[in-house]
Design a protein around this motif. Structure first.
Motif, PDB file in Angstrom:
ATOM      1  N   LEU A  20       0.824  -1.212   0.000  1.00  0.00           N
ATOM      2  CA  LEU A  20       0.000   0.000   0.000  1.00  0.00           C
ATOM      3  C   LEU A  20       0.857   1.261   0.000  1.00  0.00           C
ATOM      4  O   LEU A  20       0.532   2.252  -0.670  1.00  0.00           O
ATOM      5  CB  LEU A  20      -0.917  -0.034   1.221  1.00  0.00           C
ATOM      6  N   VAL A  21       1.983   1.243   0.752  1.00  0.00           N
ATOM      7  CA  VAL A  21       2.785   2.460   0.904  1.00  0.00           C
ATOM      8  C   VAL A  21       3.683   2.746  -0.303  1.00  0.00           C
ATOM      9  O   VAL A  21       4.381   3.762  -0.315  1.00  0.00           O
ATOM     10  CB  VAL A  21       3.646   2.403   2.182  1.00  0.00           C
TER      11      VAL A  21
ATOM     12  N   ASN B 148       5.359   4.760   5.516  1.00  0.00           N
ATOM     13  CA  ASN B 148       6.517   3.875   5.458  1.00  0.00           C
ATOM     14  C   ASN B 148       7.504   4.157   6.592  1.00  0.00           C
ATOM     15  O   ASN B 148       8.237   3.275   7.034  1.00  0.00           O
ATOM     16  CB  ASN B 148       7.200   4.059   4.093  1.00  0.00           C
ATOM     17  N   ALA B 149       7.483   5.398   7.090  1.00  0.00           N
ATOM     18  CA  ALA B 149       8.426   5.797   8.147  1.00  0.00           C
ATOM     19  C   ALA B 149       8.175   5.080   9.468  1.00  0.00           C
ATOM     20  O   ALA B 149       9.062   5.023  10.325  1.00  0.00           O
ATOM     21  CB  ALA B 149       8.344   7.315   8.365  1.00  0.00           C
ATOM     22  N   PHE B 150       6.976   4.499   9.651  1.00  0.00           N
ATOM     23  CA  PHE B 150       6.664   3.842  10.927  1.00  0.00           C
ATOM     24  C   PHE B 150       7.128   2.391  10.974  1.00  0.00           C
ATOM     25  O   PHE B 150       6.950   1.716  11.987  1.00  0.00           O
ATOM     26  CB  PHE B 150       5.155   3.925  11.206  1.00  0.00           C
ATOM     27  N   GLY B 151       7.715   1.899   9.882  1.00  0.00           N
ATOM     28  CA  GLY B 151       8.382   0.605   9.911  1.00  0.00           C
ATOM     29  C   GLY B 151       7.465  -0.592   9.735  1.00  0.00           C
ATOM     30  O   GLY B 151       6.237  -0.482   9.646  1.00  0.00           O
ATOM     31  N   ASN B 152       8.092  -1.761   9.697  1.00  0.00           N
ATOM     32  CA  ASN B 152       7.370  -3.006   9.438  1.00  0.00           C
ATOM     33  C   ASN B 152       6.389  -3.376  10.535  1.00  0.00           C
ATOM     34  O   ASN B 152       5.366  -4.004  10.265  1.00  0.00           O
ATOM     35  CB  ASN B 152       8.362  -4.164   9.240  1.00  0.00           C
ATOM     36  N   SER B 153       6.701  -3.016  11.780  1.00  0.00           N
ATOM     37  CA  SER B 153       5.788  -3.362  12.881  1.00  0.00           C
ATOM     38  C   SER B 153       4.410  -2.758  12.637  1.00  0.00           C
ATOM     39  O   SER B 153       3.388  -3.386  12.930  1.00  0.00           O
ATOM     40  CB  SER B 153       6.341  -2.850  14.214  1.00  0.00           C
ATOM     41  N   PHE B 154       4.388  -1.547  12.095  1.00  0.00           N
ATOM     42  CA  PHE B 154       3.098  -0.924  11.763  1.00  0.00           C
ATOM     43  C   PHE B 154       2.546  -1.469  10.452  1.00  0.00           C
ATOM     44  O   PHE B 154       1.355  -1.808  10.362  1.00  0.00           O
ATOM     45  CB  PHE B 154       3.247   0.592  11.672  1.00  0.00           C
TER      46      PHE B 154
ATOM     47  N   ARG C  33       2.756  -3.013  21.045  1.00  0.00           N
ATOM     48  CA  ARG C  33       2.378  -2.605  19.693  1.00  0.00           C
ATOM     49  C   ARG C  33       3.569  -2.652  18.734  1.00  0.00           C
ATOM     50  O   ARG C  33       3.423  -3.028  17.588  1.00  0.00           O
ATOM     51  CB  ARG C  33       1.802  -1.188  19.715  1.00  0.00           C
ATOM     52  N   GLY C  34       4.736  -2.203  19.177  1.00  0.00           N
ATOM     53  CA  GLY C  34       5.907  -2.213  18.302  1.00  0.00           C
ATOM     54  C   GLY C  34       6.025  -0.979  17.441  1.00  0.00           C
ATOM     55  O   GLY C  34       6.948  -0.876  16.624  1.00  0.00           O
TER      56      GLY C  34
END
Length: 546
Positions: free
Chosen positions: A115-116, A127-133, A168-169
């Protein structure tokens, strides 16, 4: 990066030339005027990522936030009137991630990582919030009529306690703040049995600071309590919100039961119907106000970018050229509240335009002040000129666009058929009562009105305005309302009332006393039979007198 900006530099929107659309104007102003200021003073590192074409062109978005089991996902299903891909509903915390429910010709789910990277979706900067998000973010696409006008963002149910915040991560509040800056409406859902605001929910609400005009509150499952309990629940909710939302204005709260099942308590049915229609109208207006909202957000962003430039350039100016830089940096960070006050006086800036001082102090710890850029007045003046002149041009264009081609309101799903037919709000009530009856509805009580009429000494079958006024004043309605009733009832405009006109006036007074509004013009079904243009209409009304 900004390919859409390069395409529009081909001789179209040069200085002084009008833009073709408001969206094009917003994109061009941002790229040419505001983006250079943001890039120069590291605005994107401190506050918000750069805007892209999809941010300007996307449909209005509605963000739903609430504690678990308050009915967020059920609310979306209620609006769409069908299940959406990835939907899970239950009394336990079911939605464990963010779901963007959007229109698509083919039904399916798009994962966050895909999506990003889609330039047509306004989510690239997540995308800046990383894979955990991103592992907990999906887009649910489906061909639903409601989604042709708006997109809806479902969020994870918020639990109380420390465990959820740790596990949450990713920074939940920062993700909500990102969405809050870009959506058109933020709906906070509460359950009538779940009014406590946990620590994480409080942080989530505070993440929407500066977006107060977008926030609406829904008290869901209100049919599960009776009227007396509902009053107490409403009071407790307002008390809880008052501690978290620090604004002098009262937040708009909608009461109701937003799912397609029978009401458990029907004594407040009329209230729930009126509240749901108010909420529907608010959501339906979003496409019409979308351009204005984006313009407003651009102005807020420009004001913050200007203030940020003043702060960064001031810190640069105060730094020594050679020795003692670290010590001076610590001193400047400690003195940041004083610097804010100085800059307010120096540049005549409102205190409300400055970013949160504590957060700013934390972020400044990681930067070398000596590498900050000095103040470039040309960039500031360019933004000032944009705010002073270019924005006014776009405001006029918004009005022109609306007058030529008004945006379509949200339709389909729960919005379809809620206004027309016998189940529309107010159908068969107040002024519309008797609209589908064969007889004249006023005739049902006319025998009582006739008794009053003949005590007012009619002359040639009519009473004067003076005599009518004495009787009408007994209702204790204001003169402005009684004056409107007189104009509606005096069908032949002769300044007097016959028995039918007087009965009509009494009927309109009754309607007003019951809490309904009066019409601007008298509906055809309320026109007295003797005053109707069609003489055969008298056959519908038995004018016999006792």
């Amino acid at each position: 990066m900004f390919s859409w900006a390069k395409q529009e530099q081909g001789g179209r929107n040069k200085e002084g030339e009008m833009y073709q659309t408001v969206t094009e104007g917003l994109q061009t102003l941002y790229t040419k005027k505001l983006l250079p200021l943001e890039d120069t003073y590291l605005f994107h590192d401190f506050h918000s990522p750069a805007l892209e074409a999809a941010d300007f062109q996307s449909k209005p978005m509605v963000l739903l936030v609430g504690q678990y089991s308050t009915g967020k996902t059920t609310f979306i299903r209620y609006l769409l009137e069908e299940d959406f891909p990835g939907m899970r509903i239950g009394p336990e915390p079911t939605t464990d991630g963010f779901i963007a429910v959007m229109y698509g010709e083919n039904e399916g789910v798009v994962p966050g990582n895909a999506l990003v990277v889609d330039p047509k979706k306004p989510f690239r900067k997540l995308n800046a919030f990383g894979n955990s998000f991103l592992n907990r973010f999906i887009c649910s696409q489906m061909p639903n009529q409601v989604l042709q006008s708006i997109s809806i963002i479902d969020t994870p149910g918020i639990l109380s306690g420390e465990k959820q915040r740790i596990s949450r991560g990713y920074d939940f509040s920062e993700v909500l703040r990102w969405f809050g800056e870009r959506v058109d409406r933020i709906i906070l859902l509460f359950d009538a049995h779940k009014l406590d605001i946990s620590d994480e929910f409080s942080e989530a609400i505070k993440a929407f600071k500066g977006q107060d005009d977008k926030i609406r509150v829904v008290l869901n499952k209100a049919d599960q309590v009776d009227t007396q309990q509902l009053m107490r629940v409403y009071g407790a909710l307002m008390w809880s919100l008052g501690k978290v939302i620090n604004t002098p204005e009262v937040v708009r709260v909608y009461l109701g039961s937003f799912w397609a099942k029978p009401l458990q308590n029907t004594e407040n049915r009329r209230l729930f119907e009126a509240e749901s229609q108010d909420l529907f109208r608010d959501i339906q207006s979003l496409p019409r106000n979308a351009a204005l909202r984006k313009l407003n957000d651009l102005i807020k962003r420009a004001r913050l970018a200007k203030v940020h430039a003043y702060i960064i350039s001031y810190l640069k100016k105060e730094m020594p050229s050679l020795f003692g830089r670290e010590k001076k940096k610590e001193e400047l960070i400690m003195r940041l509240p004083e610097i804010y006050t100085f800059l307010q006086r120096e540049h005549h800036i409102s205190p409300g335009d400055f970013p949160n001082v504590t957060k700013m102090q934390d972020m400044l710890q990681h930067y070398d002040f000596s590498k900050f850029p000095s103040l470039k007045m040309k960039l500031i003046e360019s933004v000032d000129k944009m705010l002073a002149t270019k924005i006014a041009v776009l405001m006029a264009m918004i009005r022109d666009e609306e007058s030529k081609q008004p945006p379509a309101m949200v339709s389909g799903g729960a919005f379809e058929g809620s206004h027309d037919g016998p189940f529309g709000q107010g159908y068969g009530e107040g002024i519309s009562a008797g609209a589908d009856a064969e007889d004249w509805i006023v005739s049902r009580d006319k025998h009582r009105y006739d008794e009053i009429f003949f005590t007012l000494m009619p002359v040639n079958g009519k009473i004067t305005g003076v005599n009518a006024k004495k009787e009408m004043m007994n209702s204790r309605l204001p003169n402005t309302v009684l004056g409107k009733i007189w104009k509606l009832a005096d069908c032949d405009h002769d300044g007097m009332l016959d028995d039918e006109e007087f009965a009509l006036a009494q009927h309109l007074i009754k309607i007003k006393l019951e809490g309904y509004e009066l019409p601007a013009e008298l509906p055809h079904h309320l026109v007295p039979p003797a005053h109707r243009k069609n003489p055969t209409a008298d056959a519908l009304y038995n004018h016999s007198e006792d």
